[in-house]
Design a protein around this motif. Structure first.
Motif, PDB file in Angstrom:
ATOM      1  N   ALA A 247     -11.772   5.717   4.789  1.00 25.96           N
ATOM      2  CA  ALA A 247     -11.586   6.735   3.767  1.00 25.96           C
ATOM      3  C   ALA A 247     -11.030   6.133   2.485  1.00 25.96           C
ATOM      4  N   GLU A 248     -10.294   5.026   2.615  1.00 22.07           N
ATOM      5  CA  GLU A 248      -9.693   4.387   1.448  1.00 22.07           C
ATOM      6  C   GLU A 248      -9.423   2.923   1.769  1.00 22.07           C
ATOM      7  N   VAL A 249      -9.571   2.081   0.769  1.00 19.49           N
ATOM      8  CA  VAL A 249      -9.341   0.643   0.920  1.00 19.49           C
ATOM      9  C   VAL A 249      -8.317   0.217  -0.129  1.00 19.49           C
TER      10      VAL A 249
ATOM     11  N   ALA B   9      -4.611  -6.662  12.060  1.00 18.28           N
ATOM     12  CA  ALA B   9      -3.359  -6.110  12.568  1.00 18.28           C
ATOM     13  C   ALA B   9      -3.352  -4.603  12.348  1.00 18.28           C
ATOM     14  N   LEU B  10      -2.495  -3.928  13.087  1.00 15.90           N
ATOM     15  CA  LEU B  10      -2.260  -2.505  12.912  1.00 15.90           C
ATOM     16  C   LEU B  10      -0.916  -2.338  12.223  1.00 15.90           C
ATOM     17  N   GLY B  11      -0.930  -1.685  11.070  1.00 15.80           N
ATOM     18  CA  GLY B  11       0.296  -1.458  10.324  1.00 15.80           C
ATOM     19  C   GLY B  11       0.765  -0.020  10.436  1.00 15.80           C
ATOM     20  N   ARG B  12       2.070   0.149  10.675  1.00 21.75           N
ATOM     21  CA  ARG B  12       2.661   1.497  10.723  1.00 21.75           C
ATOM     22  C   ARG B  12       4.030   1.473  10.056  1.00 21.75           C
ATOM     23  N   GLN B  13       4.364   2.580   9.414  1.00 27.96           N
ATOM     24  CA  GLN B  13       5.724   2.763   8.901  1.00 27.96           C
ATOM     25  C   GLN B  13       6.545   3.416  10.002  1.00 27.96           C
TER      26      GLN B  13
ATOM     27  N   SER C 112       0.818  -1.215   0.000  1.00 29.79           N
ATOM     28  CA  SER C 112       0.000   0.000   0.000  1.00 29.79           C
ATOM     29  C   SER C 112       0.850   1.262   0.000  1.00 29.79           C
ATOM     30  N   GLY C 113       2.015   1.206   0.640  1.00 25.06           N
ATOM     31  CA  GLY C 113       2.857   2.378   0.772  1.00 25.06           C
ATOM     32  C   GLY C 113       2.357   3.378   1.794  1.00 25.06           C
ATOM     33  N   TRP C 114       1.292   3.050   2.522  1.00 26.83           N
ATOM     34  CA  TRP C 114       0.699   3.978   3.485  1.00 26.83           C
ATOM     35  C   TRP C 114       1.525   4.051   4.767  1.00 26.83           C
ATOM     36  N   GLU C 115       1.398   5.167   5.469  1.00 19.27           N
ATOM     37  CA  GLU C 115       2.104   5.329   6.744  1.00 19.27           C
ATOM     38  C   GLU C 115       1.452   4.523   7.855  1.00 19.27           C
ATOM     39  N   SER C 116       0.131   4.345   7.770  1.00 22.58           N
ATOM     40  CA  SER C 116      -0.559   3.549   8.784  1.00 22.58           C
ATOM     41  C   SER C 116      -1.874   3.051   8.202  1.00 22.58           C
TER      42      SER C 116
ATOM     43  N   LYS D 266      -8.174   4.941   9.594  1.00 17.87           N
ATOM     44  CA  LYS D 266      -9.102   5.414   8.571  1.00 17.87           C
ATOM     45  C   LYS D 266      -8.830   4.779   7.213  1.00 17.87           C
ATOM     46  N   ARG D 267      -7.802   3.956   7.143  1.00 16.22           N
ATOM     47  CA  ARG D 267      -7.489   3.235   5.905  1.00 16.22           C
ATOM     48  C   ARG D 267      -7.421   1.745   6.204  1.00 16.22           C
ATOM     49  N   LEU D 268      -7.778   0.944   5.212  1.00 17.58           N
ATOM     50  CA  LEU D 268      -7.818  -0.512   5.382  1.00 17.58           C
ATOM     51  C   LEU D 268      -7.056  -1.191   4.257  1.00 17.58           C
ATOM     52  N   CYS D 269      -6.172  -2.124   4.613  1.00 15.39           N
ATOM     53  CA  CYS D 269      -5.520  -3.019   3.667  1.00 15.39           C
ATOM     54  C   CYS D 269      -6.144  -4.400   3.814  1.00 15.39           C
TER      55      CYS D 269
END
Length: 560
Positions: free
Chosen positions: A324-326, A156-160, A134-138, A299-302
């Motif tokens: 807000a975005e998937v 899971a919770l993903g964070r960069q 995804s390249g997202w920060e979280s 607010k974003r889902l992978c």
């Protein structure tokens, strides 16, 4: 690496940079092959200019010991008369597969003599790929599949932590027998299609049925709970890891229909059963997405796992406004875990950031200067702009195979191994299904559209570069391009940017210049039962054996 189960694939990282990824079936021609990815590994090593002796780590997408966690609960089935007969066999099968996985991991040491072999929890590899791509920060990360050792659903919770350093914290899990993938596969098989391959056919058939007929049955069979969902053993037999054991009980057949033979006619009962299954799947996926939103606060889902290929369910999550975005990666099924496994092991080393994973789908081999001889076919010279030439032929009503650049990752053709057609051709869907793809007449075809014009035709409200989400359509689409609108009023759209695929963007722009419509039908370059054509030889065979009008093969225009 993904190997020995299904959808064998391999990926290679060198100093954290993704060199490439390819599914073995694209090179071997064997769909869903479980063989060791010999050709995929050979290409990756050649691409990197290294030998197997220089590989220092091999990441494998299953961990054998975790299968054994099922054994105590499996034996607990002996306490219930309804499940007693499955207890010992279930425990034995998970034990057998667990130790077989350990042996397979040990066998990899012979292929990579200087490498350390890292078996990983299957859902961790899904999570890592979905988030890193995804390249997202979280983001929240939801994985739903049939089975990964014992897990079937995880959040899971993903964070960069830093650029190129995605990290995951697991928050939630469901374990077998609570498996949405197991249930969907079981009913797919009951309806006469191949489990693990043709669930998409059932999803398409669902649009033609009435879910009300079996709605109450599925509410009982797949009850939604505050913590997720479960499977009722009166309808779904406990899983035994053997193809000789049925997944559905006699009660399920008695209350629905008998199992359909693959060549038998499709009746209304089959359409209604598919519709009710799909409706319940969407309800469960929405519920799980809500849990992911609540538990992570993101607010974003992978999304990852095999059930994430159910594009209608993904579209429902997008439309719900929960996020807000998937994001769904191009290869959400098991093949993509080859990337996730490699990324996870590399990040543990802490030597360099991860690169080349986010936002990419064209990751496999290209074949410039390696064209085979064209035997029994005719090659024509293309004068001028190739994209404009192709657009003109499509506007004239030709159906064209396209083979160019690197092979796509995942189950969808994304413009490099595609069959293209104008959505304005009369009866184009029937022609594609009958003479090109050789598949069921109710199967729909997906549109590709330039991103800047997507909102004119589709209501999704976000980009969909990997054709992973079903979208509603606008009135303009209904009027101008009804060929791409399925019976349920949706379509699985692919949005094309100039940076993402410059050639296809140019083709769409040129086609719009001829027709006023920046939309083309895009389906995979293959026929039913065969993998997407990964090599020039496979593409030429597809042209010779189907109703394609032509094949654009790396700039060469070839006809029968």
């Amino acid at each position: 690496m993904c190997s020995f189960t299904h959808d064998s694939a391999a990926a290679l990282l060198v100093d954290g940079e993704l060199i490439g990824f390819v599914e073995e079936e694209r090179l071997s021609g064997v769909k869903h092959t479980r063989a060791y990815p010999e050709r995929a590994v050979a290409w990756l090593l050649s691409e990197a200019g290294i030998s197997s002796e220089e590989v220092n780590a091999v990441a494998y997408n299953f961990h054998g010991l975790h299968y054994l966690k099922v054994v105590p609960t499996a034996l607990g089935l002996a306490l219930d008369p309804a499940t007693r007969e499955f207890a010992g066999r279930r425990a034995a099968s998970f034990t057998k597969v667990g130790f077989r996985t350990l042996r397979r991991v040990h066998g990899l040491r012979r292929r990579f003599p200087r490498a350390r072999i890292h078996p990983l929890l299957h859902h961790r590899t899904h999570q890592m790929y979905a988030f890193a791509a995804s390249g997202w920060e979280s983001a929240a990360v939801l994985v739903v599949d049939s089975l990964g050792e014992a897990q079937t659903t995880t959040i899971a919770l993903g964070r960069q932590l830093q650029p190129g350093q995605p990290a995951l914290r697991s928050l939630y899990e469901l374990t077998d027998p609570a498996s949405l993938g197991y249930a969907y596969g079981a009913v797919t098989e009951h309806l006469g299609w191949r489990r693990g391959d043709e669930e998409g056919t059932v999803m398409a058939l669902a649009a033609l049925g009435d879910p009300a007929r079996f709605r109450d049955l599925f509410a009982d069979a797949i009850p939604i709970t505050p913590t997720g969902f479960s499977l009722h053993p009166a309808y779904f037999a406990p899983r035994v890891l053997s193809s000789s054991f049925t997944r559905l009980t006699p009660r399920f057949a008695a209350e629905t229909c008998s199992r359909r033979a693959g060549d038998a006619p499709i009746g209304q009962v089959h359409r209604d059963l598919a519709a009710a299954l799909q409706e319940r799947t969407e309800q469960v996926m929405l519920h799980l997405a809500g849990l992911a939103r609540t538990r992570t606060g993101m607010k974003r889902l992978c999304l990852g796992g095999g059930v994430a290929t159910n594009c209608v369910s993904v579209g429902k999550i997008v439309e719900s406004g929960l996020f807000a975005e998937v994001f769904v990666p191009p290869a959400p099924g098991d093949a993509g875990t080859a990337i996730g496994a490699a990324a996870a092991v590399h990040l543990e080393s802490g030597t360099s950031p991860l690169a080349g994973v986010a936002g990419t789908s064209y990751l496999g081999p290209a074949f410039p200067g390696q064209m085979p001889e064209v035997t029994g076919l005719t090659e024509h010279q293309i004068d001028g702009d190739v994209a404009a030439f192709l657009a003109e032929r499509l506007a004239d009503g030709q159906i064209v195979g396209l083979f160019r650049g690197r092979v796509e990752a995942g189950p969808r053709a994304l413009g490099n191994r595609s069959i293209l057609a104008s959505p304005l051709i009369p009866d184009v869907v029937a022609r594609l299904n009958d003479t090109v793809k050789f598949r069921e007449p109710f199967r729909p075809f997906a549109p590709m559209v330039t991103t800047e014009h997507a909102a004119d035709y589709f209501t999704l409200g976000q980009e969909s570069p990997f054709m992973s989400m079903a979208s509603g359509v606008t009135e303009l689409a209904r009027q101008r391009i009804p060929a791409v609108v399925h019976a349920n009023g949706t379509t699985r759209v692919q949005t094309i940017t100039k940076d993402g695929n410059p050639f296809m963007h140019a083709v769409l722009t040129a086609f719009a210049g001829r027709t006023g419509i920046p939309v083309l039908i895009n389906t995979s370059l293959n026929v039913k039962g065969k993998p997407i054509c990964g090599t020039p030889v496979m593409a030429l065979k597809c042209l010779a054996g189907t109703g394609l009008d032509a094949l654009l093969l790396e700039g060469r225009w070839i006809t029968r």
